[in-house]
Write an enzyme that holds these catalytic residues in place. Structure first.
Site, short mmCIF file in Angstrom:
data_model
loop_
_atom_site.label_atom_id
_atom_site.label_comp_id
_atom_site.label_asym_id
_atom_site.label_seq_id
_atom_site.Cartn_x
_atom_site.Cartn_y
_atom_site.Cartn_z
N HIS A 209 0.88 -1.17 0.00
CA HIS A 209 0.00 0.00 0.00
C HIS A 209 0.91 1.22 0.00
O HIS A 209 2.11 1.11 0.28
CB HIS A 209 -0.93 -0.04 1.22
N CYS A 240 -7.78 -0.69 3.62
CA CYS A 240 -8.33 -1.88 4.25
C CYS A 240 -9.29 -1.39 5.31
O CYS A 240 -8.91 -0.56 6.15
CB CYS A 240 -7.23 -2.74 4.87
#
Ligand code: HMG
Ligand code: MG
Length: 307
Positions: A209, A240
């Site tokens: 990420h 997330c």
């Protein structure tokens, strides 16, 4: 430096990306997005998730999404599965590849799947055995492979233990995730370096990420270690829901640009990828973070106004 000639991209935007979008995206928009990703040359696409719709309502239409995709023999559409109920639904949908997911941090796992690491591995064993018996191949994920939003830095030995457990259970590849996008190349060298002492690079993937803007630097660290599979998400969609503060995944457009510039083949057509991402962006009500996407949009606007 000897970089590989080609690498495999696992596109996770339709799953890791869309699971985090607050507005419900219509099923036909998801289908068009995934078909566009495949048309751009992506061969591994994590299309959806068979998790509990109570936990992730956005992906409750998993069976319909998979049923609507253009069948392409050269593209693998996979889905996330957390338990036996998820596997039943995946089998019903006819998927040929699933991903089971756990973490190297106990606290993150409790928040994400309401299980300890040991409980998750116990839950997955019959899921993996049954999947393999149905001819379904299995990928594993180890979240919080470097840093956890609840526990901070994660010991590399924990990542190794969970990765080994997933491979021993029957996963053919384990993707180690920087779930909150906080890792730096030194973390990658240290943790993945340890894994590579006992595991082949071909069994490992990296999933970055980009919260702190370190994802591409981490990819280069992975390449230098010999890793040839990277996860990314069209436009940099993602986050997330159970990792507070985590922003989007590494953008596929930015990964493709970097690798192509380094002479590494990806098989992805950047312009076609941008078409698929831009069509989806129109339904999100915000601009996606990919730098290459912004560059392509600007170049197209300039070209349209230049004659
Ligand atoms: P739970 O609430 O502890 O378990 O959830 P449960 O068994 O009591 O289930 C609750 C309800 O959901 C029940 O329904 C079940 O039947 C149903 P009720 O009886 O209340 O009507 N249910 C299901 N329904 C459909 N499909 C299923 C399913 N399972 C249960 N598969 C559970 C436990 C694991 C199910 C839940 O915590 C869950 O689904 N978690 C998923 C969370 C999630 O998707 N997180 C994001 C993905 S992970 C990620 O993004 C990280 C990654 O990208 C890598 C990285 O970045 O590091 C992969
Ligand atoms: Mg992720």
């Amino acid at each position: 430096m000897n970089y590989p000639e080609s690498i495999k991209i696992v596109e996770v935007g339709p799953r890791d990306g869309l699971q985090n979008e607050p507005a419900t995206i219509p099923t036909d928009v998801k289908i068009a997005f995934i078909n566009g990703l495949a048309a751009a040359g992506l061969k591994q696409i994590e299309a959806t998730s068979f998790v509990s719709p109570k936990w992730v309502p956005q992906l409750a239409d998993a069976i319909d999404v998979l049923a609507g995709l253009e069948p392409r023999p050269d593209v693998c559409y996979s889905a996330l599965v957390p338990n036996s109920k998820g596997l039943e639904r995946a089998i019903e949908a006819g998927v040929k590849r699933i991903a089971v997911f756990t973490a190297a941090s106990e606290s993150f796992n409790q928040h994400n799947i309401n299980m300890s690491i040991a409980q998750s591995l116990e839950t997955f064993q019959p899921v993996v055995t049954q999947a393999l018996a149905h001819g379904i191949s299995v990928r594993g994920y180890v979240s919080t492979g470097f840093v956890c939003p609840y526990e901070g830095n994660i010991a590399k030995e924990k990542v190794l233990a969970v990765t080994e457990a997933l491979l021993e259970m029957g996963a053919d590849e384990v993707s180690v995730g920087d779930t909150i996008g906080a890792a730096a190349p030194t973390d990658v060298f240290e943790t993945i370096g340890l894994l590579l002492k006992t595991l082949p690079a071909s069994k490992l993937a990296l999933h970055f990420h980009d919260t702190y803007g370190t994802a591409l630097a981490n990819v280069v660290a992975g390449l230098e270690l010999g890793i040839t599979t990277f996860d990314s998400s069209a436009g940099g969609l993602g986050g997330c829901p159970y990792a507070p503060g985590a922003s989007g995944n590494l953008a596929t457009e930015d990964l493709v640009y970097l690798l192509t510039r380094m002479g590494i083949t990806t098989g992805v057509d950047l312009e076609k990828l941008a078409d698929a991402t831009l069509a989806l962006q129109g339904h999100l009500g915000r601009e996606l973070p990919s730098k290459q996407l912004k560059r392509i949009v600007s170049a197209r606007q300039k070209a349209a106004c230049s004659s």
